[in-house]
Design an enzyme around this catalytic site. Structure first.
Site, short mmCIF file in Angstrom:
data_model
loop_
_atom_site.label_atom_id
_atom_site.label_comp_id
_atom_site.label_asym_id
_atom_site.label_seq_id
_atom_site.Cartn_x
_atom_site.Cartn_y
_atom_site.Cartn_z
N HIS A 192 -12.63 41.40 28.41
CA HIS A 192 -13.19 40.07 28.63
C HIS A 192 -12.11 39.00 28.74
O HIS A 192 -12.39 37.88 29.17
CB HIS A 192 -14.19 39.72 27.51
CG HIS A 192 -13.56 39.51 26.16
ND1 HIS A 192 -13.57 40.47 25.18
CD2 HIS A 192 -12.92 38.46 25.62
CE1 HIS A 192 -12.97 40.02 24.11
NE2 HIS A 192 -12.57 38.80 24.34
N ASP A 223 -14.22 47.45 26.29
CA ASP A 223 -13.61 46.12 26.22
C ASP A 223 -12.08 46.21 26.13
O ASP A 223 -11.45 45.52 25.33
CB ASP A 223 -14.17 45.33 25.04
CG ASP A 223 -13.96 43.82 25.21
OD1 ASP A 223 -13.41 43.41 26.24
OD2 ASP A 223 -14.33 43.06 24.29
N SER A 301 -8.12 37.84 20.70
CA SER A 301 -8.60 38.95 21.51
C SER A 301 -7.44 39.68 22.17
O SER A 301 -6.59 39.06 22.81
CB SER A 301 -9.56 38.45 22.57
OG SER A 301 -10.76 38.02 22.00
#
Length: 611
Positions: A192, A223, A301
């Protein structure tokens, strides 16, 4: 960016942490220093005599002042020199000679510095200069995570499609996240973090140069994304991160990345709180995951999580946000990471995590087990439905009881032995396989045990969770905009709470419907661009198209082909809720170009439908 998922607390939200957008999150975030207010926090001076100050407080203050301004050499201070001591202004205090001699000799600082050295595990030979406590010790900071130099900052420019107006794209925006270098001149980050990317740049720790990166693979389900940099200068002096084994509960972990709140690298620590099958918000899948109590914020992230040996045990990717919880973060563990890497190395591209393709029911009720013909010592789960697109649909049937998968017995609650004293859902065994692999499945059917070699394949959803970077498809005729439904489309139309606001029939198909073929799509009338030919149809919005001229609509491309090749006098569309749309064929095709010109639409159909 938040995506709501089902959980025990309705107010809880599980969100994937990306990369705060530079235009929104980073720019709007403010550092707040909690100083006591002038009215409430300050102690107002009262009239009268000044408060007395204890002798030990004055001595400690004088000690700190002398240590902050000068370095004290052990054994070199002059006992007779009393001018070095700073005296508090005001009335002189009374001290005896013994106290003065102790303060001036520097014995107290020497004892304190020795005590600090003992706590750090260092020995202090006599006669060495004792540094001030304010002097930073950078050597200790570097030793915390030896692989910290392999952590990079990821800068990405995104240009998302406009699913509501599929011939357009949204305004581009920038984001920043984290990543880390692995073997083979590659970099891992979150999927993402680079979704709908137009440009990706990487910056190493301590460097002022941003290097252009190329996206090699994006694993939507897990992911994870893999990047590389063509510039050889980027790889100079960088050692790749080594992967460690799956940690145990209460093992210490250190999360490294570039979260919001600053520009430099950030390090947070915690322990492993839970290991189980988790819901991956970005990929809408369930895979093995770690729950930790280290702080994970937007921008973390893609950053690695290290164990106490400096080896990577996971990638930070999402957290639980709720007013009732604190410091609940989630990490992608090494088995999932290595599966992604090996998948790319074996196939030259990411193929995904396979599934068995069944929906199952627990067999914990003894009467249910007896009715299915199970022996008292037999355990397993009952198949409720089989995916028509799954490779095992021709051998597995509803009401079959799955007893084991690849020789591992399945319990009545659907779990299998995991590690010492732990159990985990048997889908973990399936996720360890690769697309195209076969697995030995033992089932109980009509009180008979059967074994099948089932080929595993990826999941084909009727309403996909992602379109994997491709632009959305559309087809326009007489002002009617037809498109296929996906989760990003529902989110574009109804917001992040689409699971509550979208039409019930669309939600029912999203949650329960199964695709009957690999190319089946759910086609809807997205909107009607108002024109004279479609008077009376303006209110049709997000309604499924069931058939065209009494022929079922399989997907958007088949609808476009049927309409373009239609020679009948009328175009008839059968919609959900028993609605029909009838248009004269010649007029509909003639007015389409004028409608496209009015709304500045470049083409009547997307490029993928033209081939």
């Amino acid at each position: 960016m938040f995506v709501r998922v089902s959980c025990s607390n309705q107010n809880a939200e599980l969100c994937f942490l990306s990369c705060g957008r530079e235009n929104e999150h980073t720019a709007s975030a403010k550092l707040v220093a909690y100083f006591p207010s002038r009215e409430m926090g300050e102690n107002k001076r009262k009239r009268g005599r000044k408060p007395k100050i204890a002798d030990d407080e004055i001595a400690a203050e004088e000690e700190c002042n002398s240590k902050a301004t000068t370095s004290i050499t052990a054994g070199t201070s002059d006992p007779g020199n009393t001018d070095n001591s700073r005296r508090r202004p005001g009335r002189p205090r009374k001290t005896n000679r013994k106290e003065n001699s102790q303060l001036n000799t520097g014995a107290l600082p020497e004892r304190r510095s020795s005590r600090l050295a003992q706590q750090n595990g260092d020995s202090e030979p006599p006669g060495l200069v004792v540094e001030s406590p304010l002097t930073p010790k950078w050597d200790n900071v570097v030793k915390v995570v030896p692989s910290m130099d392999a952590v990079v900052k990821v800068f990405c420019v995104h240009t998302e499609p406009n699913f509501s107006l599929p011939w357009q794209r949204k305004r581009q925006y920038s984001s920043s996240s984290s990543g880390f270098v692995i073997a083979g001149r590659r970099v891992l980050t979150n999927a993402h973090s680079v979704e709908h990317h137009t440009q990706v740049k990487l910056k190493k720790r301590g460097s002022d140069t941003k290097y252009l990166a190329t996206v090699l693979a994006i694993g939507t389900e897990c992911d994870i994304a893999m990047l590389t940099v063509s510039d050889d200068e980027f790889w100079d002096g960088v050692s790749p991160v080594e992967f460690g084994n799956l940690p145990a509960l209460q093992d210490a972990v250190t999360v490294v990345g570039y979260p919001i709140g600053g520009d430099t690298i950030s390090v947070t620590s915690g322990v492993v709180s839970r290991i189980e099958i988790l819901s991956y918000v970005h990929g809408s899948t369930e895979l093995l995951g770690l729950q930790i109590d280290a702080a994970i914020n937007s921008g973390n992230s893609g950053g690695p999580a290290f164990n106490d040996k400096g080896k990577c045990v996971g990638i930070a990717f999402q957290s639980l946000k709720n007013e009732d919880v604190e410091n609940i973060g989630y990490v992608i563990p090494t088995p999932v990471i290595l599966h992604f890497i090996h998948d790319y190395e074996r196939n030259g591209a990411y193929t995904g995590f396979p599934i068995l393709g069944v929906e199952w029911q627990k067999m914990e009720n003894p009467d249910l087990r007896m009715s299915m013909g199970m022996e008292p010592d037999q355990k397993g789960v009952r198949i409720r439905r089989v995916e028509p697109t799954a490779a095992g649909s021709h051998v597995l049937k509803p009401s079959d009881v799955i007893l084991s998968f690849d020789g591992v017995n399945i319990a009545n609650d659907g779990t299998v032995p995991f590690r010492h004293g732990e159990r985990i859902g048997f889908s973990y065994l399936v996720s360890q396989k690769f697309t195209g692999d076969t697995a030995l499945v033992k089932v109980l059917r009509d009180s008979k045990m059967l074994e099948f070699n089932v080929r595993l394949s990826t999941h084909k959803r009727l309403i996909p969770a992602h379109i994997k970077g491709r632009p959305p498809s559309y087809y326009i005729i007489a002002g009617f905009v037809f498109t296929s439904v996906s989760v990003p489309y529902l989110r574009s139309e109804y917001g992040k709470d689409y699971e509550f606001d979208a039409p019930v029939k669309l939600l029912d198909k999203h949650l329960h419907a199964m695709a009957q073929s690999v190319d089946e799509q759910l086609v809807v009338v997205s909107q009607v661009l108002v024109a004279d030919i479609n008077i009376g149809y303006e209110d049709i919005v997000n309604t499924q198209v069931l058939s065209f001229n009494d022929k079922p609509v399989k997907n958007l491309k088949s609808l476009a082909i049927m309409v373009e090749s239609c020679d009948d006098e009328y175009l008839k569309f059968d919609l959900e809720y028993q609605q029909i749309v009838v248009l004269k064929t010649s007029t509909a095709k003639a007015t389409t170009s004028d409608i496209l010109t009015t709304h500045c639409i470049p083409s009547a159909m997307s490029d993928d439908l033209k081939t």
